[in-house]
Design an enzyme around this catalytic site. Structure first.
Site, PDB file in Angstrom:
ATOM      1  N   SER A 230      65.270   1.490  51.902  1.00 26.82           N
ATOM      2  CA  SER A 230      66.058   0.322  51.512  1.00 26.82           C
ATOM      3  C   SER A 230      65.140  -0.798  51.065  1.00 26.82           C
ATOM      4  O   SER A 230      63.950  -0.834  51.406  1.00 26.82           O
ATOM      5  CB  SER A 230      66.894  -0.164  52.698  1.00 26.82           C
ATOM      6  OG  SER A 230      66.074  -0.910  53.601  1.00 26.82           O
ATOM      7  N   ASP A 231      65.680  -1.737  50.291  1.00 25.88           N
ATOM      8  CA  ASP A 231      64.952  -2.972  50.041  1.00 25.88           C
ATOM      9  C   ASP A 231      64.855  -3.726  51.367  1.00 25.88           C
ATOM     10  O   ASP A 231      65.533  -3.390  52.347  1.00 25.88           O
ATOM     11  CB  ASP A 231      65.673  -3.804  48.973  1.00 25.88           C
ATOM     12  CG  ASP A 231      64.709  -4.675  48.183  1.00 25.88           C
ATOM     13  OD1 ASP A 231      63.634  -5.012  48.721  1.00 25.88           O
ATOM     14  OD2 ASP A 231      65.028  -5.031  47.036  1.00 25.88           O
ATOM     15  N   PHE A 232      64.016  -4.755  51.400  1.00 23.70           N
ATOM     16  CA  PHE A 232      63.724  -5.415  52.668  1.00 23.70           C
ATOM     17  C   PHE A 232      64.988  -6.012  53.299  1.00 23.70           C
ATOM     18  O   PHE A 232      65.680  -6.814  52.683  1.00 23.70           O
ATOM     19  CB  PHE A 232      62.682  -6.520  52.467  1.00 23.70           C
ATOM     20  CG  PHE A 232      62.317  -7.225  53.741  1.00 23.70           C
ATOM     21  CD1 PHE A 232      61.545  -6.601  54.697  1.00 23.70           C
ATOM     22  CD2 PHE A 232      62.786  -8.509  53.988  1.00 23.70           C
ATOM     23  CE1 PHE A 232      61.224  -7.244  55.894  1.00 23.70           C
ATOM     24  CE2 PHE A 232      62.469  -9.158  55.172  1.00 23.70           C
ATOM     25  CZ  PHE A 232      61.686  -8.523  56.133  1.00 23.70           C
ATOM     26  N   ALA A 233      65.269  -5.564  54.537  1.00 24.98           N
ATOM     27  CA  ALA A 233      66.414  -6.075  55.308  1.00 24.98           C
ATOM     28  C   ALA A 233      67.729  -5.944  54.547  1.00 24.98           C
ATOM     29  O   ALA A 233      68.619  -6.786  54.663  1.00 24.98           O
ATOM     30  CB  ALA A 233      66.173  -7.530  55.720  1.00 24.98           C
TER      31      ALA A 233
END
Length: 759
Positions: A230-233
Site C-alpha cells: 500500500s501507499d504510506f498509511a
C-alpha cells in the site's frame, strides 16, 4: 513457493506472520530470531532524508548522496527505451552503493498525466499509456536486472494530489481500461516488476485497497503475481477487506498500526490464515531474491556524467528561428534569471533527490563564455506555498543589461516548491515575477532564447512570436545545467520530443472543469473527459495546440522513406511489423523519433479517438547515415474495450497506420491501410438494442430470409419506419408488440433471431 519460503512459513508464529505484513525498523520481511534481515525499501537510493530539498550535500558529512538522474517526466521525453533501461540500472547501482544497502526501490510512477496541474507530474512519464508503459517497463528491466526490486506505482486512477487520501475517482470502465490501467499492463508485461504500490483513493466508490474489481484487473486480467504494497498509511478501516481482496500483501505503515487488527481478524476467522500465507509467500519470495544483492562501489563522478548525457537526450527544442546552436564566441551574451544560479532540477516529496552535486547554468555558460553578463531578473523564494511577486528593480536591471546585449538567454520555469507530492499547482502560468520580466524583455531589440524548467506544461503563448528559440528541459536532474548549455552551444543535439501536449491556454485542457474542486463538499473527482486525455482530446475537439504531442526539433535534417509493412491483412493470431527507413541528410549527428499511430475506420463504436499512439522507435544517425525504425504491432494494439461485452475485442474492418514525427496532422508523413479479419463481435445484441442496429445489419436480414416468412424481412427496412422518427430507435423487443398493426414477430421468433445474431 520456494522450499526456503515454505520452511520459513512453517516455522513462523501467527503473531510473526501478522507483523510481517507491515514495516518494521524500516524493512520488510525481517525476522530477527531466524537471522533473516529482510529487505530495505526506499523511495530513492538515499532513503527518506532526500524527501525535501536541504541544500547541496556537504562534502565529508558521512552520508551517501546519490546522483539525481532526470525525473521520469524528463526521461519520457527521450522516447528512448534503451536510455530508460540504462537509467534504471544506474539507480540500482546507486542503491547498492548506499551503506545501508537499499534493495527495494519505490519507483517508477506510471500514472497518466491527466491534468497539467497534478503536483507529481514530474514523477510520471506521459499523457499517453503506450509511451508511459513502454518507458516504465524498460526502466524496471534495468533496475531489477541489477539486483534491486522495482515498485510500479500508484495503482490506479491516482491522478491528483489534492485530498488524494479521501477522493473518489469516478471513471468509466472503458477509460479505466484503455487509459489508466493500460500503462500498468504494458509495464508489468514488459518489465515484470516484483511489486506494485496501490493508491490512496477510491475508484467508483470503493477504496482501491479493498476493491475486488480493481484487484481482479491487476491479478487476473493483467496477471500480476508479485507483492502489492500500500501507499504510506493508505489502509483506513479496511485492513481485513484489503487482505481478503488480495490487494494488499504489505501495508506501508508501522507494524504497531497494522498487526494488532490483523491478528484479531485471523483469530476470529474474518481473515483466513491461508489468505495471510498467500500474501506472505509473495513477500518472502521477493525478499529471498534480494538476499544475493551485495554492496558495490559507485564511481560518483562517472554517474554524474551519465546523468548529464541522459539529460541531453531528453531536452526538447520547441522552436528555433536558426539562432541555435550558438557559436562559442559570444561578445555580448546576457544570462537572465535566478534559476540560472539555482536550477530547478527535481520536484518535492518522495520523488525528490538532493543529488550528489548540483551544477548551475551560469557556471556552465561562463566556462564557455567567461565574460557573459548576468542579471537575476526575478526573486526565487523556496517556500510552501511558493509566491514570487515581481521585483521592479530586478526587472529594470535586467532590461538595461539586455539593451547592451546581442543575445539574451532567459532561464524561466517553476522553482522548487511549485511541484510536489501533497498538493497540486493552481494554474499553468509562470510566476508573476517571471511574467513581468518577459513582458519587459520583449521590448528589447535582442535575440531572446527562452529556457524552461518544470515537470509539466506552462502557458507561454504570449511570448512565442517574439523569442528566437524555446528550449524545454523539464526537471532534468542534477546535471541538467551543463546538458542544456551543451545543447544551446551545439555540443550536443536536442534529443527530446514532447511526452505531453502543450495547449494554447489552460481553458482548452481536457480536465479544466473536472479537476480537484471543493472535495470537502463533494469528494467525487469525475473523469468526465473519458478516454479523451491529452492529444486525443485536442484532436477530437479540433482545438489548436501550442506544441503537439511528440514534437521536437533537431539541429540536422532527415529523410523518412516509405514504410514497409510485413502484411496488410492482420488476423487475431498474427503480428504486423512496420519498417521505416530514415536518413540523416544534414551535416551533423542527430536523432529522430518515428511515431506510429492507429485509427479505426468506421468502427462499430463511434467514439474512437482520431488516432492513438501504438509504437515508436528512436533512430540516432551520423551525417549521411541511413537506419531503420522497426515497430511491431500485435492483436492488443488493434483492440479496444467494449463496455457492453465487458472485455477487450478486436473488430474486423479497415484501420489506418499514421506514421510521422508528432501527433500533428502536418507531421504525419504516411497513411497506410491495413485490414483485420477473423476478429470478435463488436457488441452483443440484446432486447434493448435499438431496432436501427438490426435493420442496418446484413447478418440480421440473412437470418430473417433463411428462417422466417418473407414478409418479415420485407417489413424490416428503413422505409417501413421513416414515417415516424420514434420507431427506428425503439428497442428490439418492440417487434413483438403491435406497433404497426400485428406484431412483426412472435416472442419465440424474436428470441431465436437474437440468439443467432450473437453467434
Amino acid at each position: 513457493m520456494s522450499e526456503k519460503t515454505r520452511a520459513i512459513l512453517a516455522e513462523l508464529t501467527l503473531e510473526e506472520k501478522c507483523e510481517l505484513c507491515a514495516q518494521a525498523d524500516g524493512s520488510f520481511g525481517r525476522i530477527p530470531r531466524m537471522d533473516l534481515p529482510g529487505s530495505v525499501p526506499r523511495d530513492n537510493p538515499r532513503g527518506g532524508a532526500d524527501y525535501f530539498r536541504s541544500g547541496r550535500p556537504v562534502e565529508g558529512d558521512g552520508q551517501y548522496h546519490p546522483v539525481a538522474f532526470p525525473s521520469d517526466a524528463c526521461l519520457a521525453m527521450s522516447w528512448d527505451e534503451k536510455l530508460a533501461k540504462e537509467t534504471g540500472a544506474h539507480f540500482a547501482e546507486e542503491c547498492r552503493a548506499n551503506p545501508t544497502l537499499v534493495n527495494w526501490l519505490f519507483r517508477p510512477g506510471v500514472n497518466i498525466k491527466r491534468s497539467y496541474l497534478c503536483g507529481r507530474n514530474f514523477e510520471y512519464f506521459s499523457e499517453d499509456p503506450v509511451l508511459a508503459g513502454e518507458m516504465a517497463g524498460s526502466y524496471i528491466q534495468g533496475l531489477q536486472q541489477n539486483g534491486v526490486a522495482a515498485t510500479l506505482k500508484h495503482y490506479v486512477c491516482n491522478n491528483q494530489e489534492f485530498e488524494r487520501m479521501t477522493t473518489n475517482s469516478v471513471v468509466s470502465e472503458r477509460a479505466l481500461q484503455e487509459v489508466y490501467q493500460r500503462p500498468f499492463e504494458i509495464a508489468i508485461h514488459k518489465g515484470r516488476p516484483l511489486s506494485v504500490m496501490s493508491s490512496y483513493n477510491q475508484v467508483n466508490g470503493e477504496w482501491v485497497n479493498s476493491n475486488q474489481h480493481i484487484c481482479d484487473l491487476l491479478r487476473k486480467q493483467i496477471g500480476f503475481d508479485g507483492v502489492v504494497v500500500s501507499d504510506f498509511a493508505a489502509i483506513h478501516h479496511n485492513k481485513v477487506a484489503a487482505h481478503n481482496a488480495g490487494m494488499m500483501d504489505i501495508e506501508l505503515a508501522p507494524v504497531s498500526i497494522h498487526s494488532g487488527e490483523l491478528l484479531e481478524a485471523v483469530r476470529d476467522g474474518r481473515v483466513k490464515e491461508e489468505t495471510l500465507d498467500a500474501g506472505l509467500e509473495r513477500v518472502l519470495d521477493l525478499v529471498d531474491q534480494l538476499y544475493a544483492t551485495t554492496p558495490v562501489e559507485a564511481d560518483m563522478e562517472e554517474l554524474h556524467e551519465e546523468a548529464r548525457r541522459a539529460a541531453e537526450q531528453c531536452i526538447v527544442l520547441l522552436q528555433n528561428d536558426g539562432t541555435l546552436p550558438l557559436a562559442e564566441k559570444q561578445e555580448r551574451l546576457l544570462v537572465v534569471g535566478r534559476l540560472a544560479e539555482n536550477p530547478s532540477y527535481m520536484g518535492g516529496g518522495s520523488g525528490h533527490m538532493n543529488g550528489y552535486r548540483i551544477d548551475t547554468y551560469l557556471d556552465a555558460i561562463r566556462a564557455l563564455v567567461p565574460d557573459a553578463a548576468y542579471a537575476p531578473g526575478y526573486p526565487l523564494i523556496e517556500d510552501f506555498p511558493p509566491k514570487e511577486p515581481a521585483d521592479p528593480a530586478l526587472i529594470r536591471e535586467a532590461v538595461e543589461a539586455a539593451k547592451q546585449a546581442e543575445t539574451v538567454i532567459v532561464f524561466a520555469g517553476l522553482g522548487y516548491c511549485y511541484e510536489s507530492e501533497g498538493y497540486d499547482r493552481d494554474n499553468i502560468q509562470l510566476p508573476e515575477g517571471q511574467r513581468e520580466l518577459l513582458d519587459a524583455l520583449m521590448q528589447v531589440d535582442a535575440r531572446i532564447i527562452l529556457v524552461l524548467s518544470c515537470g509539466s506544461v506552462l502557458d507561454i503563448s504570449r511570448w512565442t512570436d517574439r523569442v528566437s528559440a524555446v528550449v524545454y528541459n523539464s526537471l532534468g536532474g542534477e546535471s541538467v545545467a551543463p546538458a542544456t548549455v551543451n545543447v544551446l552551444f551545439g555540443k550536443a543535439e536536442p534529443g527530446g520530443r514532447l511526452a505531453e501536449t502543450w495547449p494554447v491556454c489552460e481553458e482548452h485542457g481536457p480536465t479544466y472543469i473536472n479537476f480537484t474542486g471543493a472535495c470537502q463538499d463533494m469528494q467525487d473527482v469525475v473523469y468526465g473527459e473519458g478516454i479523451y486525455v491529452g492529444y486525443r482530446w485536442y484532436e477530437k475537439r479540433k482545438l489548436p495546440v501550442l506544441y503537439p504531442f511528440g514534437h521536437g526539433l533537431s539541429y540536422t535534417s532527415f529523410e523518412i522513406g516509405k514504410p514497409v509493412l510485413s502484411t496488410r491483412n492482420m488476423t487475431p493470431e498474427g503480428s504486423l511489423t512496420v519498417t521505416v527507413p530514415v536518413t540523416n541528410t544534414g551535416d551533423r549527428a542527430g536523432s529522430q523519433v518515428i511515431q506510429l499511430y492507429l485509427s479505426h475506420i468506421e468502427g462499430s463504436i463511434c467514439d474512437h479517438p482520431v488516432k492513438e499512439l501504438k509504437a515508436f522507435a528512436k533512430v540516432t544517425l551520423a551525417p549521411g547515415e541511413t537506419g531503420e525504425a522497426v515497430m511491431t504491432l500485435q492483436r492488443r494494439d488493434f483492440e479496444f474495450f467494449a463496455p457492453a461485452q465487458d472485455t477487450w475485442i478486436l473488430e474486423d474492418g479497415a484501420y489506418t497506420l499514421h506514421i510521422g514525427t508528432s501527433s500533428a496532422a502536418e507531421d504525419i508523413l504516411y497513411n497506410e491501410l491495413v485490414m483485420v479479419s477473423g476478429g470478435d463481435k463488436p457488441f452483443i445484441y440484446t432486447e434493448m438494442t435499438p431496432l436501427a442496429w438490426f435493420i442496418a445489419s446484413e447478418k440480421y436480414h440473412k437470418i430473417l430470409q433463411e428462417n422466417l416468412p418473407p414478409e418479415v424481412d420485407q417489413m424490416m427496412n428503413q422505409d417501413t419506419f421513416e414515417w415516424c422518427c420514434l420507431c427506428v430507435p425503439l428497442p428490439y423487443y418492440k417487434v413483438t408488440e403491435p406497433f404497426l398493426g400485428a406484431p412483426m414477430m412472435t416472442p419465440e421468433q424474436a428470441e431465436f433471431v437474437l440468439k443467432k445474431m450473437n453467434e
